[in-house]
Design an enzyme around this catalytic site. Structure first.
Site, PDB file in Angstrom:
ATOM      1  N   THR A 143     -22.173 -18.534  26.722  1.00  0.00           N
ATOM      2  CA  THR A 143     -23.060 -18.367  27.883  1.00  0.00           C
ATOM      3  C   THR A 143     -24.519 -18.510  27.478  1.00  0.00           C
ATOM      4  O   THR A 143     -25.292 -19.240  28.112  1.00  0.00           O
ATOM      5  CB  THR A 143     -22.845 -16.975  28.519  1.00  0.00           C
ATOM      6  OG1 THR A 143     -21.482 -16.822  28.871  1.00  0.00           O
ATOM      7  CG2 THR A 143     -23.701 -16.806  29.758  1.00  0.00           C
ATOM      8  N   THR A 144     -24.913 -17.824  26.405  1.00  0.00           N
ATOM      9  CA  THR A 144     -26.297 -17.864  25.926  1.00  0.00           C
ATOM     10  C   THR A 144     -26.662 -19.254  25.418  1.00  0.00           C
ATOM     11  O   THR A 144     -27.829 -19.637  25.421  1.00  0.00           O
ATOM     12  CB  THR A 144     -26.505 -16.809  24.822  1.00  0.00           C
ATOM     13  OG1 THR A 144     -26.027 -15.544  25.302  1.00  0.00           O
ATOM     14  CG2 THR A 144     -27.967 -16.669  24.446  1.00  0.00           C
TER      15      THR A 144
ATOM     16  N   ARG B 145     -20.258 -12.730  35.962  1.00  0.00           N
ATOM     17  CA  ARG B 145     -20.546 -14.169  35.975  1.00  0.00           C
ATOM     18  C   ARG B 145     -19.375 -14.989  36.537  1.00  0.00           C
ATOM     19  O   ARG B 145     -19.586 -15.991  37.203  1.00  0.00           O
ATOM     20  CB  ARG B 145     -20.872 -14.664  34.561  1.00  0.00           C
ATOM     21  CG  ARG B 145     -22.295 -14.374  34.131  1.00  0.00           C
ATOM     22  CD  ARG B 145     -22.649 -15.213  32.922  1.00  0.00           C
ATOM     23  NE  ARG B 145     -24.000 -14.939  32.433  1.00  0.00           N
ATOM     24  CZ  ARG B 145     -25.046 -15.737  32.618  1.00  0.00           C
ATOM     25  NH1 ARG B 145     -24.912 -16.855  33.309  1.00  0.00           N
ATOM     26  NH2 ARG B 145     -26.231 -15.437  32.116  1.00  0.00           N
TER      27      ARG B 145
ATOM     28  N   TYR C 291     -15.497 -19.351  39.201  1.00  0.00           N
ATOM     29  CA  TYR C 291     -15.584 -20.005  40.512  1.00  0.00           C
ATOM     30  C   TYR C 291     -14.264 -20.028  41.281  1.00  0.00           C
ATOM     31  O   TYR C 291     -14.218 -19.659  42.444  1.00  0.00           O
ATOM     32  CB  TYR C 291     -16.150 -21.437  40.399  1.00  0.00           C
ATOM     33  CG  TYR C 291     -16.406 -22.058  41.765  1.00  0.00           C
ATOM     34  CD1 TYR C 291     -17.510 -21.677  42.516  1.00  0.00           C
ATOM     35  CD2 TYR C 291     -15.523 -22.997  42.312  1.00  0.00           C
ATOM     36  CE1 TYR C 291     -17.733 -22.208  43.781  1.00  0.00           C
ATOM     37  CE2 TYR C 291     -15.738 -23.531  43.576  1.00  0.00           C
ATOM     38  CZ  TYR C 291     -16.836 -23.136  44.302  1.00  0.00           C
ATOM     39  OH  TYR C 291     -17.052 -23.660  45.547  1.00  0.00           O
TER      40      TYR C 291
END
Length: 292
Positions: A44-45, A138, A107
């Site tokens: 993610t980072t 997230r 999603y």
């Protein structure tokens, strides 16, 4: 295999938005020098969501090359497409990575059964060790402890990065998995408590700019010297929080540029650079640790 401080490495970029491999090499060497126990590449980072598939693969390969086997590399290989995740994982089979970090599909919001089958299918298609990654804020889906426990019975699923912020998960999972199943915190602010409750490691954002302090804190905590670990944690607690003053990795990239670790603090759209207001706030805190 993976204990202590693991950095969630930023992906440095040039002004035009291309990957800056010069800065990437510098970062890898920086973490080797400062005792970081492992590197997560393109998580993610590392802005996995906005790298092309080719860039994603190339950044991992270059990170392995720059590491020269001096530090383990964990590759971010997760996707909301099971087949896409399998494809990337297979491409990395002989790359020299030590494990894959596989995020809960985002999603499309799968059920617990869908998540189980997703990770099961990926694991059946590779011999590489797999680390589950649960970050419901997230992904929109929460990998529950009972599903994690079920997945832990698959041989090459070796642990989970738990970033739900729910510390009760440590005991809920630890009590029912094999002894060597890794419990890794994905939250700098609660990591010490997570390790004290029985966790093994931290995948850290703060370690990008304070690798030695995070290494020492984790080492003290794992060795059950919680007094010394708490002393370090208290000193960096404010910074841990401020590095999420805007969406990660916006603040950590700005901070890394500010202290001279990377040439630019470029992030890719739809993310934008740190606001003027928050630059002032973060700059003030950084001055407590750095002269620049």
């Amino acid at each position: 295999m993976f204990k202590g401080s693991i950095v969630a490495l930023i992906t440095p970029m040039k002004v035009n938005g291309d990957i800056c491999y010069k800065s990437l090499k510098k970062l890898v060497r920086y973490h080797i020098k400062n005792n970081t126990n492992a590197i997560v590449s393109v998580g993610t980072t590392g802005e996995s969501a906005t790298l092309t598939q080719k860039e994603h693969y190339n950044v991992i390969i270059k990170t392995v090359k720059y590491a020269k086997k001096k530090i383990p590399i964990i590759a971010g290989t997760g996707s909301n497409s099971t087949n896409e995740s399998i494809e990337l994982t297979k491409k990395l089979e002989t790359s020299g990575i030590s494990a894959c970090l596989n995020v809960v599909p985002y999603y499309n919001k799968p059920t617990q059964e869908g998540m189980f089958k997703h990770f099961e299918k990926i694991s059946k298609n590779t011999k590489l060790p797999q680390i589950l990654y649960n970050i419901p804020q997230r992904t929109g889906s929460d990998l529950l402890p009972e599903t994690t426990i079920k997945l832990s019975k698959i041989d090459n699923i070796i642990g989970i990065k738990e970033a739900s912020g729910n510390l009760s998960r440590v005991n809920n999972i630890k009590s029912f998995v094999k002894k060597n199943f890794l419990l890794i915190s994905g939250d700098d602010t609660t990591a010490l408590d997570f390790i004290q409750l029985g966790g093994n490691a931290l995948i850290s954002v703060t370690a990008n700019i304070m690798p030695n302090k995070i290494f020492k804190m984790c080492k003290f905590a794992i060795n059950k010297n919680f007094k010394k670990a708490r002393k370090i944690n208290d000193k960096i607690h404010e910074l841990n929080k401020l590095l999420f003053i805007e969406t990660n990795p916006i603040p950590i990239k700005w901070a890394a540029k500010k202290i001279g670790l990377i040439d630019n603090n470029i992030v890719r759209l739809p993310l934008t650079t740190l606001s003027k207001k928050n630059k002032k706030i973060l700059k003030k805190v950084l001055k407590k640790y750095y002269k620049k």
